[in-house]
Design a protein around this motif. Sequence first.
Motif, PDB file in Angstrom:
ATOM      1  N   ILE A   1      -7.556  10.420   2.013  1.00  0.00           N
ATOM      2  CA  ILE A   1      -7.788   9.097   3.213  1.00  0.00           C
ATOM      3  C   ILE A   1      -8.095   8.152   1.513  1.00  0.00           C
ATOM      4  O   ILE A   1      -8.042   7.160   1.356  1.00  0.00           O
ATOM      5  CB  ILE A   1      -8.884   8.662   4.020  1.00  0.00           C
ATOM      6  CG1 ILE A   1      -7.615   9.636   4.973  1.00  0.00           C
ATOM      7  CG2 ILE A   1      -9.244   7.379   4.369  1.00  0.00           C
ATOM      8  CD1 ILE A   1      -7.133   9.088   5.679  1.00  0.00           C
ATOM      9  N   GLU A   2      -9.113   8.870   0.966  1.00  0.00           N
ATOM     10  CA  GLU A   2      -9.904   8.393  -0.446  1.00  0.00           C
ATOM     11  C   GLU A   2      -8.862   8.289  -1.209  1.00  0.00           C
ATOM     12  O   GLU A   2      -8.764   6.706  -1.674  1.00  0.00           O
ATOM     13  CB  GLU A   2     -11.028   8.874  -0.604  1.00  0.00           C
ATOM     14  CG  GLU A   2     -10.334  10.195  -1.063  1.00  0.00           C
ATOM     15  CD  GLU A   2     -10.289  11.644   0.007  1.00  0.00           C
ATOM     16  OE1 GLU A   2     -10.320  12.877  -1.087  1.00  0.00           O
ATOM     17  OE2 GLU A   2     -10.206  11.195   0.527  1.00  0.00           O
ATOM     18  N   VAL A   3      -7.431   7.979  -1.447  1.00  0.00           N
ATOM     19  CA  VAL A   3      -6.860   8.382  -2.548  1.00  0.00           C
ATOM     20  C   VAL A   3      -6.129   6.612  -1.529  1.00  0.00           C
ATOM     21  O   VAL A   3      -6.179   5.836  -2.292  1.00  0.00           O
ATOM     22  CB  VAL A   3      -5.439   8.879  -2.626  1.00  0.00           C
ATOM     23  CG1 VAL A   3      -3.997   8.453  -3.366  1.00  0.00           C
ATOM     24  CG2 VAL A   3      -6.155  10.351  -3.494  1.00  0.00           C
ATOM     25  N   VAL A   4      -5.620   6.859  -0.712  1.00  0.00           N
ATOM     26  CA  VAL A   4      -5.108   5.165   0.138  1.00  0.00           C
ATOM     27  C   VAL A   4      -6.390   4.149  -0.705  1.00  0.00           C
ATOM     28  O   VAL A   4      -5.522   2.534  -0.384  1.00  0.00           O
ATOM     29  CB  VAL A   4      -4.683   5.685   1.506  1.00  0.00           C
ATOM     30  CG1 VAL A   4      -4.265   4.342   1.970  1.00  0.00           C
ATOM     31  CG2 VAL A   4      -4.024   6.539   1.599  1.00  0.00           C
TER      32      VAL A   4
ATOM     33  N   ASP B   1     -13.026  11.179  -8.457  1.00  0.00           N
ATOM     34  CA  ASP B   1     -11.862  11.079  -7.964  1.00  0.00           C
ATOM     35  C   ASP B   1     -12.291   9.305  -7.841  1.00  0.00           C
ATOM     36  O   ASP B   1     -11.391   8.490  -8.536  1.00  0.00           O
ATOM     37  CB  ASP B   1     -11.728  11.439  -6.228  1.00  0.00           C
ATOM     38  CG  ASP B   1     -10.745  12.032  -6.331  1.00  0.00           C
ATOM     39  OD1 ASP B   1     -10.433  12.839  -6.767  1.00  0.00           O
ATOM     40  OD2 ASP B   1     -11.188  12.738  -4.421  1.00  0.00           O
ATOM     41  N   PHE B   2     -13.626   9.027  -7.949  1.00  0.00           N
ATOM     42  CA  PHE B   2     -14.202   8.025  -8.076  1.00  0.00           C
ATOM     43  C   PHE B   2     -14.213   7.711  -9.939  1.00  0.00           C
ATOM     44  O   PHE B   2     -13.637   5.808  -9.746  1.00  0.00           O
ATOM     45  CB  PHE B   2     -15.306   7.415  -7.750  1.00  0.00           C
ATOM     46  CG  PHE B   2     -16.476   6.458  -7.186  1.00  0.00           C
ATOM     47  CD1 PHE B   2     -15.698   5.861  -5.921  1.00  0.00           C
ATOM     48  CD2 PHE B   2     -16.564   5.050  -7.919  1.00  0.00           C
ATOM     49  CE1 PHE B   2     -15.456   4.464  -5.544  1.00  0.00           C
ATOM     50  CE2 PHE B   2     -17.520   4.086  -7.635  1.00  0.00           C
ATOM     51  CZ  PHE B   2     -16.508   3.579  -6.398  1.00  0.00           C
ATOM     52  N   ILE B   3     -13.780   7.719 -10.493  1.00  0.00           N
ATOM     53  CA  ILE B   3     -13.860   7.855 -12.124  1.00  0.00           C
ATOM     54  C   ILE B   3     -12.545   7.432 -11.918  1.00  0.00           C
ATOM     55  O   ILE B   3     -12.230   6.426 -12.867  1.00  0.00           O
ATOM     56  CB  ILE B   3     -14.574   8.899 -13.231  1.00  0.00           C
ATOM     57  CG1 ILE B   3     -15.945   9.420 -12.495  1.00  0.00           C
ATOM     58  CG2 ILE B   3     -13.790   9.016 -14.230  1.00  0.00           C
ATOM     59  CD1 ILE B   3     -16.370   8.380 -12.603  1.00  0.00           C
ATOM     60  N   ALA B   4     -11.515   8.026 -11.274  1.00  0.00           N
ATOM     61  CA  ALA B   4      -9.716   7.023 -11.585  1.00  0.00           C
ATOM     62  C   ALA B   4     -10.035   6.248 -10.682  1.00  0.00           C
ATOM     63  O   ALA B   4      -9.008   5.609 -11.335  1.00  0.00           O
ATOM     64  CB  ALA B   4      -9.616   8.749 -11.012  1.00  0.00           C
ATOM     65  N   LEU B   5     -10.906   6.285  -9.813  1.00  0.00           N
ATOM     66  CA  LEU B   5     -10.879   4.450  -9.231  1.00  0.00           C
ATOM     67  C   LEU B   5     -11.484   3.630 -10.752  1.00  0.00           C
ATOM     68  O   LEU B   5     -10.386   2.511 -11.334  1.00  0.00           O
ATOM     69  CB  LEU B   5     -11.953   4.208  -8.426  1.00  0.00           C
ATOM     70  CG  LEU B   5     -11.484   3.029  -7.928  1.00  0.00           C
ATOM     71  CD1 LEU B   5     -10.598   2.771  -7.337  1.00  0.00           C
ATOM     72  CD2 LEU B   5     -12.865   2.861  -6.646  1.00  0.00           C
TER      73      LEU B   5
ATOM     74  N   THR C   1       0.840  -0.728   0.216  1.00  0.00           N
ATOM     75  CA  THR C   1       0.231   0.041   0.129  1.00  0.00           C
ATOM     76  C   THR C   1       0.762   0.957   0.031  1.00  0.00           C
ATOM     77  O   THR C   1       0.776   2.361  -1.095  1.00  0.00           O
ATOM     78  CB  THR C   1      -0.367  -0.196   1.181  1.00  0.00           C
ATOM     79  OG1 THR C   1      -1.656  -1.287   1.387  1.00  0.00           O
ATOM     80  CG2 THR C   1      -1.857   0.810   1.288  1.00  0.00           C
ATOM     81  N   LEU C   2       1.968   1.117   0.954  1.00  0.00           N
ATOM     82  CA  LEU C   2       2.889   2.248   0.854  1.00  0.00           C
ATOM     83  C   LEU C   2       3.419   2.395  -0.742  1.00  0.00           C
ATOM     84  O   LEU C   2       3.546   3.630  -1.052  1.00  0.00           O
ATOM     85  CB  LEU C   2       4.000   2.158   2.247  1.00  0.00           C
ATOM     86  CG  LEU C   2       3.167   2.482   3.562  1.00  0.00           C
ATOM     87  CD1 LEU C   2       5.008   2.048   3.902  1.00  0.00           C
ATOM     88  CD2 LEU C   2       3.064   4.166   4.068  1.00  0.00           C
ATOM     89  N   ARG C   3       4.132   1.541  -0.912  1.00  0.00           N
ATOM     90  CA  ARG C   3       4.162   1.285  -2.278  1.00  0.00           C
ATOM     91  C   ARG C   3       4.039   2.157  -3.786  1.00  0.00           C
ATOM     92  O   ARG C   3       4.117   3.493  -4.539  1.00  0.00           O
ATOM     93  CB  ARG C   3       5.140  -0.018  -2.498  1.00  0.00           C
ATOM     94  CG  ARG C   3       5.334   0.053  -4.181  1.00  0.00           C
ATOM     95  CD  ARG C   3       6.966  -1.211  -4.255  1.00  0.00           C
ATOM     96  NE  ARG C   3       6.368  -2.314  -3.641  1.00  0.00           N
ATOM     97  CZ  ARG C   3       5.364  -3.066  -4.979  1.00  0.00           C
ATOM     98  NH1 ARG C   3       5.652  -3.030  -5.859  1.00  0.00           N
ATOM     99  NH2 ARG C   3       4.735  -4.262  -4.032  1.00  0.00           N
ATOM    100  N   TYR C   4       2.554   1.923  -3.628  1.00  0.00           N
ATOM    101  CA  TYR C   4       2.049   2.372  -4.245  1.00  0.00           C
ATOM    102  C   TYR C   4       1.252   3.805  -4.501  1.00  0.00           C
ATOM    103  O   TYR C   4       0.828   4.666  -5.112  1.00  0.00           O
ATOM    104  CB  TYR C   4       0.201   1.031  -4.920  1.00  0.00           C
ATOM    105  CG  TYR C   4       0.410   0.677  -5.942  1.00  0.00           C
ATOM    106  CD1 TYR C   4       0.604   0.502  -6.697  1.00  0.00           C
ATOM    107  CD2 TYR C   4       1.815  -1.130  -5.499  1.00  0.00           C
ATOM    108  CE1 TYR C   4       0.510  -0.876  -8.116  1.00  0.00           C
ATOM    109  CE2 TYR C   4       1.851  -1.545  -6.339  1.00  0.00           C
ATOM    110  CZ  TYR C   4       1.579  -1.345  -7.534  1.00  0.00           C
ATOM    111  OH  TYR C   4       1.762  -2.815  -9.047  1.00  0.00           O
ATOM    112  N   SER C   5       0.371   3.828  -2.754  1.00  0.00           N
ATOM    113  CA  SER C   5       0.088   5.171  -2.754  1.00  0.00           C
ATOM    114  C   SER C   5       1.148   6.072  -2.528  1.00  0.00           C
ATOM    115  O   SER C   5       0.571   7.515  -2.855  1.00  0.00           O
ATOM    116  CB  SER C   5      -0.448   5.167  -1.421  1.00  0.00           C
ATOM    117  OG  SER C   5      -0.220   4.543   0.171  1.00  0.00           O
ATOM    118  N   LEU C   6       1.918   6.297  -2.005  1.00  0.00           N
ATOM    119  CA  LEU C   6       3.226   6.878  -1.749  1.00  0.00           C
ATOM    120  C   LEU C   6       3.357   8.086  -2.541  1.00  0.00           C
ATOM    121  O   LEU C   6       3.590   9.022  -3.059  1.00  0.00           O
ATOM    122  CB  LEU C   6       4.302   6.938  -1.150  1.00  0.00           C
ATOM    123  CG  LEU C   6       4.261   6.510   0.288  1.00  0.00           C
ATOM    124  CD1 LEU C   6       5.177   5.717   1.375  1.00  0.00           C
ATOM    125  CD2 LEU C   6       3.832   7.846   1.326  1.00  0.00           C
ATOM    126  N   PRO C   7       3.589   7.766  -4.344  1.00  0.00           N
ATOM    127  CA  PRO C   7       4.310   8.426  -5.460  1.00  0.00           C
ATOM    128  C   PRO C   7       2.766   9.336  -6.074  1.00  0.00           C
ATOM    129  O   PRO C   7       2.838  11.042  -6.198  1.00  0.00           O
ATOM    130  CB  PRO C   7       4.045   7.645  -6.428  1.00  0.00           C
ATOM    131  CG  PRO C   7       5.247   6.355  -5.927  1.00  0.00           C
ATOM    132  CD  PRO C   7       3.944   6.309  -5.008  1.00  0.00           C
TER     133      PRO C   7
END
Length: 268
Positions: A175-178, A238-242, A160-166
Motif C-alpha cells: 500500500i505504501e508504494v501505491v 522506502d520514504f527516502i525513495a519517495l 496510478t495503475l500505469r505508474y505503480s504496477l511495474p
Amino acid sequence: MMNEYLLYYIPFLYFYKTRLKSFLKFISWVCIYVFPIFLFVVFFQKNTFNPEDIIIMLLSMILVYVLYEIGYIFNDTETIRKEVNPTLRLNKKQFDFYYANKVTIYIFRFVIALSLSVELAFLEIPLFNSLLPWAIVLVYMLYNYFRSRVNLLLHFILVTLRYSLPILMVTGVKIEVVLYIMLVFPVVNLIERCGEKRFNIDFFSKKMCTDHNMLRIKYYLILLIICVPISVIINSPDFIALIITLLYFFFYRTLSYVFIIKGKRSEL
C-alpha cells in the motif's frame, strides 16, 4: 499489411504515433515515466536488487501499455462516435482498417498481454500480481463510457495503475508504494486535469491551473518541504525513495520550465 497499420499490433507504437508524435516527447516520457519507475525499483529493492528486477520491470511496462493501448484504440475509434467534437488521431485508412479488422486487433493484443502475464508468472511473480494489470482494461472501458467529472477519478486510477504496477511486480503489492506513487505523479496530474475547461471547475481552471509548468514546480517544492522533515523523523528507506524521486521531479520540472522560458524569449 502496410506500415501505417502496424500501430494496432506493435506495443508502444500506437501510443507513440497518437500521443507522443515526436522524439522530443518520447524523451520527456522516458524522463517522467521510465526513469522514475526505475528509481523506485532500485531504492525499494536496495538490499535485494538484481538484474531480474529490471527484466520484470520492463516486461511489466510492456504489459501495462499493451493493455493501456487497448483503451486508447477503443477511445479513438468507438468512443469518438458519441462525441460532438471528437479529437481525431487516425486517418481515414487507419479507421477503415480498424473497422475491418477490429476483432483480430483486440485478439492479437489480448494474446500478447496473456503471454506477458504468463512470462511474469514464470519469473515467480504471484499469479494475482501478474493478472493485476488487466484491471486497466476494465477501468479504461468505464472511462470511455462516462463523459462527466467521474472521468477525473477514473483517469486518476488509470494513471496510478500505469505508474505503480511495474513497481509492484518487483516489490510485491504494498500500500505504501501505491501511496508514494500517487504523490509523485497522479495527484499533480489530477490537479491539472481538474483545470480543463470541459470539467467546468472554476477554482482549478481560473486559479490553480493557469500555468501548468509553475504548478508542477510549486507542487513538488511543497511536497519536499513537508516530506523531508518527516523522513528525518521516521527514518524509513522506502520514504527516502519517495524523497529522491520528488527531488528528481522538482529539478526536472524546474529545468524544463527554464528551457521553456528561454525558448519563448528567443522567439521575441
